[in-house]
Design an enzyme around this catalytic site. Structure first.
Site, mmCIF file in Angstrom:
data_model
loop_
_atom_site.group_PDB
_atom_site.id
_atom_site.type_symbol
_atom_site.label_atom_id
_atom_site.label_comp_id
_atom_site.label_asym_id
_atom_site.label_seq_id
_atom_site.Cartn_x
_atom_site.Cartn_y
_atom_site.Cartn_z
ATOM 1 C CB CYS A 25 38.160 38.085 34.303
ATOM 2 S SG CYS A 25 38.138 36.574 33.329
ATOM 3 C CD GLU A 61 35.234 37.425 30.697
ATOM 4 O OE1 GLU A 61 35.217 38.023 31.793
ATOM 5 O OE2 GLU A 61 36.266 37.009 30.173
ATOM 6 C CE LYS A 85 41.693 48.755 21.408
ATOM 7 N NZ LYS A 85 42.650 49.102 22.520
ATOM 8 C CD GLU A 128 37.787 42.552 37.591
ATOM 9 O OE1 GLU A 128 37.870 41.380 37.206
ATOM 10 O OE2 GLU A 128 37.365 43.478 36.882
#
Length: 497
Positions: free
Chosen positions: A302, A267, A191, A401
């Site tokens: 990331c 992750e 997905k 983040e």
């Protein structure tokens, strides 16, 4: 053949046929209810394709196909060397279609075509080849037993693996997961993010052409959390492999607990520190690396080095080098081969990053460079890198983040203080440090709570090195032989002789 120009790429893009349907049990098909959503390119704002909006009904269909394929043994019971050959053929086909796939990546999420060609596609092919070559070299164990016993420890495929991947490196991040999952003998339901589904949908046909049996590799182009949540709640999905935000990672783990207690490998987010000590071997190199660490892929990484910790005694000199380095990361048209800083993924994300920039100024941080929106003469989603000084670790831009090119400079006096600041974060994905003192490098690397630590460079390693995080950056590891741990079960077989 001469390199393609901006106009060449525009011409190719104008005639590119784009598939938007789901791929289930060896065929492209519309969503069960016929719904679609529009994929708009962040490059020039044009409509690319209508993408099938898969939901729980489509997940049910895909998981059933994956389970039938797994139980049939058409893939799961092949000898590892046979799966290896097919995956190597899959890699060859992706390499043969590298220009098409790179163009899809760029149109889909705005990354420079040069980066897609030089990094994303070769990285994907390398991940698949390395993983395929490794699978027939992963052995079981024989336990140390009494003379009348035989203890065997073997690995078996988990079964059906749901893979949910992000929009920033759509194909590369997917390959880090589907390559070991397939190599180990599992069936996969992939997905991709609704923000960048095009390459995942396209390679499904290449998987079939390579010889992967029907039902083993399925792709669902869902919207929002509809398909992802249905995968996580499905009782016939044996494992979920996810890359994305920490918030969604937590939701997936909750869904696993509400269903069949499937393994969930994540992750997740990062707020990675990049520590520059006064004895860094080359301040110019460190500054150039710090600029790339936040600006590469428009900061949508990331492991972006978003917290730059600089020893106070060299801070002013270093900031001058950094200003010059960041000036080379101005936005450009992503289809221009000379561009190295392209478009943000969409308008919503531009506004989200701008909100962080505005909030940082309101908190008292000083914007000393960048943050401008737009690209002269172009429509699309463009936002220049922003550099902030006067940041302390309690500010929002130092805690959360951002997933954009917003760099926070934080000063420190001692290496011990730097490590304390670096570790004062809910995340632990990556960290870097710059020093000429070998003992200091080892001490600091050991003290940093991060899954990857780079010394005198930012980013490093290859397929031989595991990748993943500590704390709320997730669990499990991609890449290396450790990746197979996520997609196999250990079985102990004890035999009395």
């Amino acid at each position: 053949m001469p390199a393609k120009t901006l106009q060449d790429w525009k011409n190719t893009a104008a005639t590119l046929a784009i598939e938007g349907r789901c791929f289930i049990d060896g065929d492209y098909r519309a969503a069960m209810d016929g719904r679609t959503f529009d994929k708009i390119s962040p490059v020039e704002g044009r409509h690319l394709a209508a993408i099938a909006r898969a939901d729980a009904a489509d997940v049910e269909l895909a998981v059933a196909a994956a389970r039938r394929a797994f139980d049939s043994g058409s893939w799961s019971r092949l000898a590892p060397v046979q799966r290896k050959r097919t995956l190597l053929r899959f890699a060859e086909l992706i390499e043969a279609h590298a220009e098409e796939l790179a163009l899809l990546e760029t149109l889909d999420m705005g990354k420079p075509i040069a980066n897609a060609l030089a990094a994303d596609l070769p990285g994907t092919v390398n991940a698949m080849r390395w993983t395929a070559e490794a699978i027939d070299k992963v052995y079981g164990e024989v336990a140390a037993t009494a003379d009348d016993q035989l203890g065997l420890v073997t690995r078996e495929a988990v079964g059906v693996v749901g893979i949910i991947v992000p929009w920033n490196f759509p194909l590369l991040m997917a390959s880090w997961k589907f390559a070991p999952a397939l190599a180990a003998g599992n069936s996969v339901v992939l997905k991709p993010s609704e923000r960048s589904p095009l390459t995942a949908i396209r390679i499904a046909a290449l998987a079939s052409e390579a010889g992967i049996p029907d039902g083993v590799f399925n792709v669902l182009g869902g919207y929002g959390h509809e398909a992802g949540q249905a995968l996580a709640l499905h009782n016939d999905v044996d494992a979920i492999a996810f890359t994305g935000s920490t918030r969604i990672a937590k939701q997936l783990m909750i869904a696993a607990g509400q269903s069949n207690l499937k393994r969930v490998w994540t992750e997740a987010g990062g707020k990675s520190p990049n520590i520059v000590c006064a004895d860094a071997p080359d301040l110019l190199q460190a500054a150039g690396s710090a600029a790339a660490a936040i600006a590469y892929n428009q900061g949508q990484v990331c492991t972006a080095g978003s917290r730059l910790l600089v020893q106070r005694s060299i801070k002013e000199e270093f900031l001058e080098h950094l200003r010059s380095a960041l000036a080379g990361w101005a936005p450009g048209h992503p289809l221009d081969p000379v561009t190295r800083y392209g478009a943000m993924v969409d308008r919503q994300h531009v506004e989200q990053v701008r909100g962080f920039i505005q909030g940082a100024e309101e908190e008292g941080a000083r914007l000393i460079l960048g943050g401008e929106e737009g690209l002269a003469g172009e429509s699309g989603c463009y936002l220049a890198p922003a550099l902030f000084d006067g940041v302390h670790n309690g500010m929002r831009i130092a805690r959360e983040e951002i997933f954009g090119a917003v760099l926070s400079v934080i000063d420190f006096d001692t290496p011990e203080e730097a490590v304390a600041i670096a570790n004062d974060s809910p995340y632990g994905l990556a960290a870097a440090l710059w020093t000429s003192d070998l003992s200091r490098a080892h001490r600091m690397a050991r003290a940093l709570r991060a899954g990857s630590v780079w010394v005198n460079q930012y980013s490093g390693g290859d397929m031989t090195a595991p990748f993943g995080g500590y704390k709320q950056s997730g669990n499990g590891r991609d890449r290396s032989l450790h990746a197979f741990d996520k997609y196999t079960e250990l079985k102990a077989t004890w035999i009395r002789l």
